[in-house]
Design a protein around this motif. Structure first.
Motif, PDB file in Angstrom:
ATOM      1  N   THR A  16       0.842  -1.196   0.000  1.00 31.19           N
ATOM      2  CA  THR A  16       0.000   0.000   0.000  1.00 31.19           C
ATOM      3  C   THR A  16       0.878   1.247   0.000  1.00 31.19           C
ATOM      4  OG1 THR A  16      -0.223  -0.277   2.398  1.00 31.19           O
ATOM      5  CG2 THR A  16      -2.048  -1.058   1.025  1.00 31.19           C
TER       6      THR A  16
ATOM      7  N   ASN B 250     -14.861  -0.496  -8.719  1.00 28.94           N
ATOM      8  CA  ASN B 250     -13.731  -1.211  -8.135  1.00 28.94           C
ATOM      9  C   ASN B 250     -14.123  -2.635  -7.770  1.00 28.94           C
ATOM     10  OD1 ASN B 250     -15.135  -1.119  -5.707  1.00 28.94           O
ATOM     11  ND2 ASN B 250     -13.884   0.511  -4.825  1.00 28.94           N
TER      12      ASN B 250
ATOM     13  N   ARG C 197       4.785   7.033  -9.835  1.00 25.36           N
ATOM     14  CA  ARG C 197       3.583   7.249  -9.041  1.00 25.36           C
ATOM     15  C   ARG C 197       2.527   7.840  -9.967  1.00 25.36           C
ATOM     16  NH1 ARG C 197       2.993   8.777  -3.887  1.00 25.36           N
ATOM     17  NH2 ARG C 197       2.101  10.708  -4.633  1.00 25.36           N
TER      18      ARG C 197
ATOM     19  N   SER D 238      -4.615   9.481  -9.452  1.00 23.11           N
ATOM     20  CA  SER D 238      -5.925   9.691 -10.079  1.00 23.11           C
ATOM     21  C   SER D 238      -6.597  10.890  -9.420  1.00 23.11           C
ATOM     22  CB  SER D 238      -6.811   8.452  -9.907  1.00 23.11           C
ATOM     23  OG  SER D 238      -6.220   7.310 -10.488  1.00 23.11           O
TER      24      SER D 238
ATOM     25  N   THR E  78      -1.364   4.986  -7.617  1.00 21.92           N
ATOM     26  CA  THR E  78      -0.986   3.666  -8.091  1.00 21.92           C
ATOM     27  C   THR E  78       0.502   3.666  -8.420  1.00 21.92           C
ATOM     28  OG1 THR E  78      -3.178   3.297  -9.056  1.00 21.92           O
ATOM     29  CG2 THR E  78      -1.383   1.921  -9.867  1.00 21.92           C
TER      30      THR E  78
ATOM     31  N   MET F 289       3.581   2.108 -10.489  1.00 23.03           N
ATOM     32  CA  MET F 289       3.846   1.338 -11.705  1.00 23.03           C
ATOM     33  C   MET F 289       5.357   1.163 -11.868  1.00 23.03           C
ATOM     34  SD  MET F 289       1.207   2.828 -14.581  1.00 23.03           S
ATOM     35  CE  MET F 289       1.781   1.617 -15.794  1.00 23.03           C
TER      36      MET F 289
ATOM     37  N   HIS G 116      -5.838 -10.129  -5.882  1.00 27.19           N
ATOM     38  CA  HIS G 116      -7.027  -9.271  -5.850  1.00 27.19           C
ATOM     39  C   HIS G 116      -8.292 -10.088  -5.591  1.00 27.19           C
ATOM     40  CE1 HIS G 116      -5.295  -5.385  -6.838  1.00 27.19           C
ATOM     41  NE2 HIS G 116      -4.455  -6.036  -7.617  1.00 27.19           N
TER      42      HIS G 116
ATOM     43  N   GLN H 173      -8.540  -4.051 -10.112  1.00 22.90           N
ATOM     44  CA  GLN H 173      -8.018  -2.707  -9.845  1.00 22.90           C
ATOM     45  C   GLN H 173      -6.680  -2.449 -10.545  1.00 22.90           C
ATOM     46  OE1 GLN H 173     -10.408  -1.951  -5.651  1.00 22.90           O
ATOM     47  NE2 GLN H 173      -8.294  -1.291  -5.821  1.00 22.90           N
ATOM     48  N   ASP H 174      -6.678  -2.770 -11.850  1.00 21.60           N
ATOM     49  CA  ASP H 174      -5.494  -2.512 -12.665  1.00 21.60           C
ATOM     50  C   ASP H 174      -5.791  -1.549 -13.808  1.00 21.60           C
ATOM     51  OD1 ASP H 174      -7.021  -4.104 -14.331  1.00 21.60           O
ATOM     52  OD2 ASP H 174      -5.619  -5.770 -14.409  1.00 21.60           O
TER      53      ASP H 174
ATOM     54  N   VAL I  31      -6.067   1.737 -13.972  1.00 22.91           N
ATOM     55  CA  VAL I  31      -5.200   2.914 -14.056  1.00 22.91           C
ATOM     56  C   VAL I  31      -3.888   2.550 -14.743  1.00 22.91           C
ATOM     57  CG1 VAL I  31      -3.885   4.610 -12.732  1.00 22.91           C
ATOM     58  CG2 VAL I  31      -6.224   4.043 -12.056  1.00 22.91           C
ATOM     59  N   ARG I  32      -3.297   1.425 -14.351  1.00 22.96           N
ATOM     60  CA  ARG I  32      -2.050   0.992 -14.979  1.00 22.96           C
ATOM     61  C   ARG I  32      -2.243   0.739 -16.472  1.00 22.96           C
ATOM     62  NH1 ARG I  32      -2.163  -1.828 -10.055  1.00 22.96           N
ATOM     63  NH2 ARG I  32      -0.387  -1.425  -8.671  1.00 22.96           N
TER      64      ARG I  32
END
Length: 385
Positions: free
Chosen positions: A52, A135, A168, A171, A207, A209, A234, A265-266, A268-269
């Motif tokens: 986290t 989500n 980093r 969002s 998130t 990456m 997940h 929850q991937d 954004v990546r």
């Protein structure tokens, strides 16, 4: 908008929301480590903190008291907004990125090379419309912008000394966006009544990456195995009994308006990887818009002068290469279109012998219809409980 967000990101309501989100993430990860991972109490805490706060760029040792972390997180948000080059993506280019993102699995994004793929080391990408996504617990949220900055990530378990080169990705949700549950409306009203209205862009999670391309040497089958392992994590975190999606198809499309289901929850990546890689492979054109200086109202004892207005980079969809066979992307001469709409994107893993790596590229994107016609975006309504 960016200046207001910079000035008000250290807002008591924003701070409380960040604290709650981080606390929820740490708590879910801790319980998973205890139950599914079989770790002892202290190891479970360290694992939870690594995936986290470590994934946000926070170096160990980590404390269970999150106040210090939130303080540093706010400073990192402010540093991002000060340093970011601003990108505004057109609706057509956004649709292409959405279609490309739908072809990706989580392991694909670990082929990212931040030294090669990024259009700028630090940036803020403004979207043409909020992305609505659900989500792993089924809760809806909307995203109006993404910001990125280089960082060392510490989410490896066991930890890697010095961290891993990465990014980093922050969002930002639209304060006045389409998702307005009662609790959020009450927060907005309370903030206004206290004389401290929330900024138009509100930080809504970070998130991490990896950006060292450490999986670029793997083939498609190996990447899929890595993705399955991540999906298992997940699946354990997910609170509902809904099944996690299977392998994402190699072909994706986007017509606008639909809710993005994001049980692992991937998203954004996947979105950011697709944006960066499409820009790097010149499927999108980036042009610089230099706004004129804006006059400033003089303060007492200070002469008026022009305000510095940052350059804005406009991202537009490039013209697709014309195929000889009049395939999926070819516009049929005898059809008359009165609007434009995106068509499918085809993902390809291409081998580069000189680099010794596979690189994900896309064939397309294709937009059908005349150049001057509007891009179709489906009207949608969202039910919020």
């Amino acid at each position: 908008m960016i200046r207001q967000t910079l000035e008000t990101v250290d807002h008591p309501f924003v701070r409380a929301m960040m604290h709650q989100n981080t606390s929820n993430g740490v708590g879910d990860s801790y319980r998973m480590a205890l139950v599914a991972g079989g770790l002892g109490d202290e190891q479970a805490w360290q694992y939870a903190l690594s995936i986290t706060v470590g994934a946000m760029g926070e170096a160990p040792p980590w404390s269970r008291d999150l106040d210090g972390h939130i303080e540093r997180e706010i400073r990192r948000h402010q540093a991002l907004l000060r340093a970011a080059e601003v990108f505004v993506i057109s609706p057509a280019a956004h649709a292409a990125v959405m279609a490309a993102a739908a072809t990706l699995e989580i392991a694909d994004t670990a082929t990212l090379d931040r030294e090669v793929d990024l259009p700028a080391p630090t940036g803020l990408l403004m979207l043409p419309e909020p992305i609505v996504h659900a989500n792993r617990n089924g809760a809806l949220s909307d995203t109006a912008a993404f910001g990125w900055a280089p960082a060392q990530l510490f989410n490896a378990w066991p930890e890697v000394e010095g961290g891993t080169p990465g990014l980093r990705v922050t969002s930002f949700m639209d304060r006045d966006g389409p998702i307005q549950p009662d609790e959020w409306r009450a927060t907005l009203a309370l903030a206004r009544a206290s004389g401290m209205p929330l900024p138009l862009l509100v930080p809504d999670g970070v998130t991490g990456m990896t950006g060292d391309g450490h999986l670029a040497h793997l083939d498609t089958a190996q990447l899929h195995e890595v993705s399955r392992d991540v999906q298992e994590v997940h699946l354990q975190l997910r609170q509902s009994a809904t099944a996690v999606r299977g392998q994402v198809e190699e072909v994706g499309e986007w017509t606008g308006g639909q809710v993005v289901e994001d049980p692992t929850q991937d998203f954004v990546r996947r979105y950011m990887f697709a944006f960066w890689r499409l820009a790097a492979q010149k499927s999108m054109e980036v042009s610089v818009l230099r706004p004129p200086a804006v006059g400033v109202v003089p303060r007492q004892g200070r002469a008026a002068g022009p305000a510095a207005v940052p350059d804005v980079r406009v991202v537009q969809l490039g013209a697709p290469a014309r195929g000889s066979g009049g395939g999926e992307g070819a516009v049929q001469e005898h059809r008359m279109y009165h609007h434009r709409f995106p068509v499918r994107m085809h993902k390809v893993r291409q081998w580069y012998p000189s680099q010794g790596v596979h690189r994900i590229i896309w064939r397309g994107p294709y937009i059908k219809g005349p150049a001057g016609a509007p891009l179709v975006v489906t009207e949608s309504a969202y039910a919020v409980r």
